[in-house]
Scaffold this motif. Structure first.
Motif, short mmCIF file in Angstrom:
data_model
loop_
_atom_site.label_atom_id
_atom_site.label_comp_id
_atom_site.label_asym_id
_atom_site.label_seq_id
_atom_site.Cartn_x
_atom_site.Cartn_y
_atom_site.Cartn_z
N PRO A 1 -3.91 -1.01 7.35
CA PRO A 1 -3.82 -0.82 5.89
C PRO A 1 -3.97 -2.09 5.16
O PRO A 1 -4.87 -1.98 4.21
N LEU B 1 -7.54 -3.43 5.29
CA LEU B 1 -8.63 -2.57 4.98
C LEU B 1 -9.73 -3.37 3.86
O LEU B 1 -10.91 -3.10 4.24
N HIS C 1 0.64 1.04 10.50
CA HIS C 1 1.11 1.46 9.16
C HIS C 1 1.10 0.32 8.48
O HIS C 1 1.12 0.58 7.23
N TRP D 1 -12.00 2.08 -1.45
CA TRP D 1 -10.89 1.44 -0.47
C TRP D 1 -10.69 -0.12 -0.92
O TRP D 1 -9.76 -0.53 -0.70
N HIS E 1 0.74 -1.28 0.07
CA HIS E 1 -0.06 -0.10 -0.22
C HIS E 1 0.92 1.09 0.08
O HIS E 1 0.36 2.22 -0.04
#
Lengths: 366, 275, 287
Positions: free
Chosen positions: C208, C211, C204, C281, A90
């Motif tokens: 994510p 998600l 971090h 997302w 990401h």
């Protein structure tokens, strides 16, 4: 930054399985060390112990003279480059490379600048705003290297970093890795099962098997003067000829083999002085055979042999030979490209005495 | 055989669904006068259906937790006295009828002009209530002590529970309450007219009435006044059998609004729930 | 010539493969949907459905406070439920994925989703009993002396939310668990190796990367929750109505199919909006 690494009697057991068996190893600062061996030999376990992902069951680890045995990965002066690279999907490349700096509290502008510097080192500065999935395998490998180096580790641990790449790219990346290691000066500990890769990049190779170190040395030493049958066999093609020590004197030993009785200097016995009556094995690389043309000094004659198969490899012919004295013993011999080679040809075989290595034991033991 | 809401019999007759029943086959004279409902059950002098049971939408309560005297005044349903201990039965027609009665309006005469006053009372009622719920939830709430009063309840909520929950009771307040009735008739298409009629006759007989009224999980009032002979004392008490004459006089049938008024009533009810 | 014929044959074949799915979609989705749109533009007057096209139903939705508030209630409850469910499901999924030994994970998952096996209606009524004044929760609280008067837990928004959250925590646990276990353990090692502590690694890297699982589950939760009629009907005590309840009122009480159609389309728009927001997302690619 760079530091020496010292492993003292490290043992790691998982239940009844011993992954690492009393291993001791001294690595000099700035050295490029390759841990080489087949899967399950303990090389990755040793790397994990250096990185702090595993604690040894016994023994200890020192880095730069400091006790590290039970220090967490985050607090060690090491970073690891993982086999699957573990790039954070990401994050942009610059954020991946800057991650360690961010964790150390470095401000954004400063760390971005530093991350760009390291991306530059691996030739990916222009891709700084891309994400990992936009890259090729080789590019990802470089980003992983940049990320691991960005925090200025004293020791970089590389877990089969080139394993996922195709052969051509792997050779190219080997050269780059070596070049980068020279530039940054960091101690590299690199794990692989590919002996060509090991020879191409290592200052010293550590050959491992079944949780133990079989051999340590510069690539040429390991190849030319292996100190174990496993090491000899793993480092490339080799002919094993069984024999028995029949006589000893202070500078030489006489060994009886299927191909005749041979007397060799004690220097051929790389694993230690021979003992009378000991079962031993001759290790001869295919390219070390010669034609016995007349009596030549320092050339050991191995009798007549007949070519049973051959193939042209560009730099040489790779031939299978059956010795007249022991037709069951198939030898692999490289013959010069200029020679005329055909099946059934009789060849008088010989080998320079200095190229023969004699090791205790027989191949059945290993 | 068709069991049908009393107010819908005329429509069923209009659709030619029901067979005529010989007037002398039914014990019409034994039915409580208020529930004979000739206007509903007959057409052009011919009988098509007969009231088989009826009941009230009034006030059910837990007599150990509230003062039964308070339950005689319908205005208790919007009073602060039992705030948060009242459940409202979620059916706008009888509930608006009840509120109308509380305001002194006859159910049959409700009109657009009455709606603002009714909406206001609905709103007050909502403020003091704990929930607005269907039959199951209402009965559960009263039985478990979640609420102490159920507005819109009646014998059909509490009587069946009289054995295990003797603390539950019901009444018709002085201002009155709303009454419903259910009729039974024979389908014109029935191939066994005689047998069907026999069944209807049994259902409206005193014995059949007593058994019908106390059989299911929701009890109701027997329409036949002679059913009392077949009811036990406990059943009579649970059904307030001896008060029937007085209750029938005080109670009025469901409002039958025009389509437009019905929309207004539903809007008022929805608005109330959203407050 | 020959090539063209071949191409035509191929094209015909392709249509042959696509046709069943196309017919299915048309027959069971597009046509009913268009019918619903048409229906929403009609109206019901004096007990009759009038087939005159207009937007009156939609105007009525915004003009009648009770109807509009239905959407607001739906959105509020759905958002609360979704957020609470994620907050509760994440630790549960994490514990199953990370702390439960591999061979017991399947068992743990089955236990976690056990409530799925009971009927939706039965479960809602059970919650009504559990949360009532004399229910287990209040009895326990009063026995240990935490409260002196029973808390008002049943027949209100709290009850609806509890009923929903109980259900959707299971769903989200599944989606988040599935996401967690497919993450390479090397992400965590790499983060730790580069100096991240446990919280930083989570904040971090792990969060994510999970998600997609969160968003998939949250979107499903949103869709199922905003469209549900049973739970608020049983547990909410009709102290406020959500949009599906209002749609049911149109159908059950008024036979006002045009209004019900209009409200359903508004509900669909809310779901579509949620999808658009989530899709952003769900785009996160994996290396």
């Amino acid at each position: 930054m760079t530091a020496a690494v010292s492993v003292e009697n490290a043992t790691k057991t998982f239940g009844p399985f011993t992954a690492l068996n009393d291993v001791s190893l001294e690595i000099a600062a700035g050295e490029f060390i390759v841990l080489l061996g087949p899967s399950g030999c303990g090389k990755t376990t040793l790397l994990s112990i250096l990185g702090g992902f595993l604690s040894p069951s016994r023994g200890r680890v020192l880095i730069g003279g400091r006790e590290m045995t039970n220090v967490t990965p985050a607090k060690r002066p090491t970073t690891t480059m993982f086999q699957d690279y573990a790039l954070f999907p990401h994050m942009k490349l610059k954020d991946n490379v800057g991650f360690g700096l961010r964790m150390r509290g470095m401000a954004k502008t400063e760390r971005d600048e530093k991350a760009l510097g390291f991306l530059d080192l691996v030739g990916l500065r222009t891709a700084a705003d891309k994400k990992p999935h936009e890259l090729s395998g080789g590019q990802r490998q470089r980003v992983a290297l940049a990320r691991a180096l960005a925090v200025d580790p004293e020791v970089l641990l590389l877990d089969e970093p080139l394993g996922a790449l195709d052969l051509k790219l792997r050779r190219q990346m080997q050269d780059e890795l070596k070049a980068i290691q020279k530039r940054v000066g960091t101690t590299f500990v690199h794990v692989t099962h590919d002996q060509e890769e090991a020879m191409a990049i290592a200052d010293r190779i550590v050959v491992m098997n079944q949780g133990r170190i079989e051999d340590i040395g510069a690539p040429a030493d390991i190849y030319m003067r292996p100190r174990s049958l496993f090491s000899a066999g793993f480092m490339g093609e080799v002919n094993f000829i069984p024999g028995r020590v029949t006589a000893l004197d202070p500078t030489s030993a006489t060994v009886e083999t299927a191909l005749g009785t041979v007397t060799l200097s004690l220097t051929a016995f790389t694993a230690g002085a021979p003992i009378a009556g000991q079962a031993v094995t001759f290790c001869i690389r295919p390219e070390h055979f010669r034609r016995a043309e007349g009596e030549q000094a320092n050339l050991v004659s191995l009798g007549q042999a007949r070519i049973t198969g051959q193939a042209f490899f560009g730099t040489h012919y790779r031939c299978h030979l059956a010795p007249d004295a022991a037709p069951d013993l198939s030898l692999v011999v490289h013959m010069r490209q200029s020679t005329h080679v055909s099946d059934g040809d009789a060849v008088p075989l010989a080998v320079p005495a200095k190229d023969v290595v004699v090791l205790p034991g027989t191949t059945k033991d290993t | 055989m068709l069991v049908i809401d009393g107010v819908d019999v005329q429509r069923a007759v209009g659709m030619d669904l029901l067979a005529e029943i010989p007037a002398d086959a039914l014990p019409t004279a034994d039915l409580f006068p208020e529930v004979r409902m000739e206007a509903n059950n007959t057409k052009d002098g011919k009988t098509y259906a007969v009231t088989e049971k009826f009941g009230y939408n009034t006030i059910s309560y837990d007599k150990t937790k509230v003062d039964p005297k308070d339950m005689q005044d319908l205005s208790i349903i919007w009073s602060d006295k039992y705030k948060g201990r009242i459940a409202l039965y979620d059916y706008y027609l009888p509930m608006i009828g009840l509120v109308g009665l509380g305001l002194g309006k006859k159910t049959a005469e409700l009109s657009d002009a009455d709606m603002p006053a009714i909406a206001e009372k609905l709103s007050e009622m909502k403020k003091v209530s704990k929930q607005v719920s269907d039959v199951v939830s209402s009965q559960t709430a009263l039985a478990t002590g979640e609420v102490d009063i159920l507005v819109g309840g009646g014998e059909w909520i509490t009587a069946a529970l009289s054995g295990e929950k003797p603390n539950l009771d019901w009444t018709v307040p002085d201002q009155g309450a709303v009454r419903w009735a259910q009729s039974i008739g024979v389908m014109k298409t029935s191939k066994k007219q005689e047998l069907a009629l026999k069944f209807v006759q049994y259902i409206v007989s005193p014995e059949g009435q007593a058994r019908l009224a106390t059989s299911s999980c929701y009890w109701a009032m027997p329409a036949n006044a002679k059913a009392g002979e077949h009811l036990s004392d406990a059943q009579k008490a649970a059904l307030r059998w001896n008060d029937q004459a007085a209750y029938l006089k005080k109670t009025q049938l469901y409002p039958i609004p025009s389509a437009e008024l019905d929309q207004k009533m539903q809007d008022a009810w929805t608005d109330m729930m959203q407050q | 010539m020959f090539a063209q014929t071949l191409e035509q044959t191929e094209r015909r074949k392709a249509w042959g493969f696509v046709a069943p799915a196309l017919v299915w979609t048309l027959a069971f989705f597009v046509v009913p949907f268009l019918f619903m749109v048409a229906m929403s533009l009609w109206s019901r007057q004096s007990g009759q459905i009038v087939r005159a096209w207009n937007l009156d139903n939609y105007f009525a939705f915004f003009e009648k406070a009770a109807l509009f508030k239905g959407l607001i209630n739906s959105l509020e409850i759905t958002l609360i439920v979704t957020v609470l469910s994620v907050l509760l499901a994440y630790p549960l999924a994490w514990i199953i994925a990370e702390r439960v030994p591999k061979r017991f994970q399947r068992l743990a998952l089955i236990l976690a989703i056990l409530p799925f096996w009971t009927s939706y209606v039965v479960r809602s009524y059970s919650w009504l009993l559990v949360l009532s004044k004399n229910g287990v929760v209040n009895q326990t609280l009063m026995t240990i002396g935490l409260v002196s008067e029973p808390l008002e837990l049943a027949s209100n928004r709290t009850a609806t939310v509890i009923g929903f959250v109980h259900f959707f925590v299971m769903l989200l646990t599944l989606t988040i668990y599935a996401n967690l276990v497919q993450l390479s353990p090397n992400y965590r090692r790499a983060a730790a190796d580069l100096g991240a502590n446990a919280f930083q690694t989570f904040r971090h890297v792990i969060l994510p990367l999970t998600l997609p699982g969160i968003m998939t589950g949250a979107f499903l939760t949103f869709v199922l929750c905003i469209g549900d009629y049973v739970t608020p009907q049983i547990l909410g005590g009709n102290n406020e109505l959500v949009l599906p309840q209002i749609i049911m009122l149109q159908l059950g009480r008024r036979a006002d199919f045009p209004m019900a159609a209009a409200l359903s389309i508004i509900l669909m728009l809310a779901v579509t909006l949620a999808y658009v927001l989530c899709a952003r997302w769900l785009k996160i690619e994996r290396a």
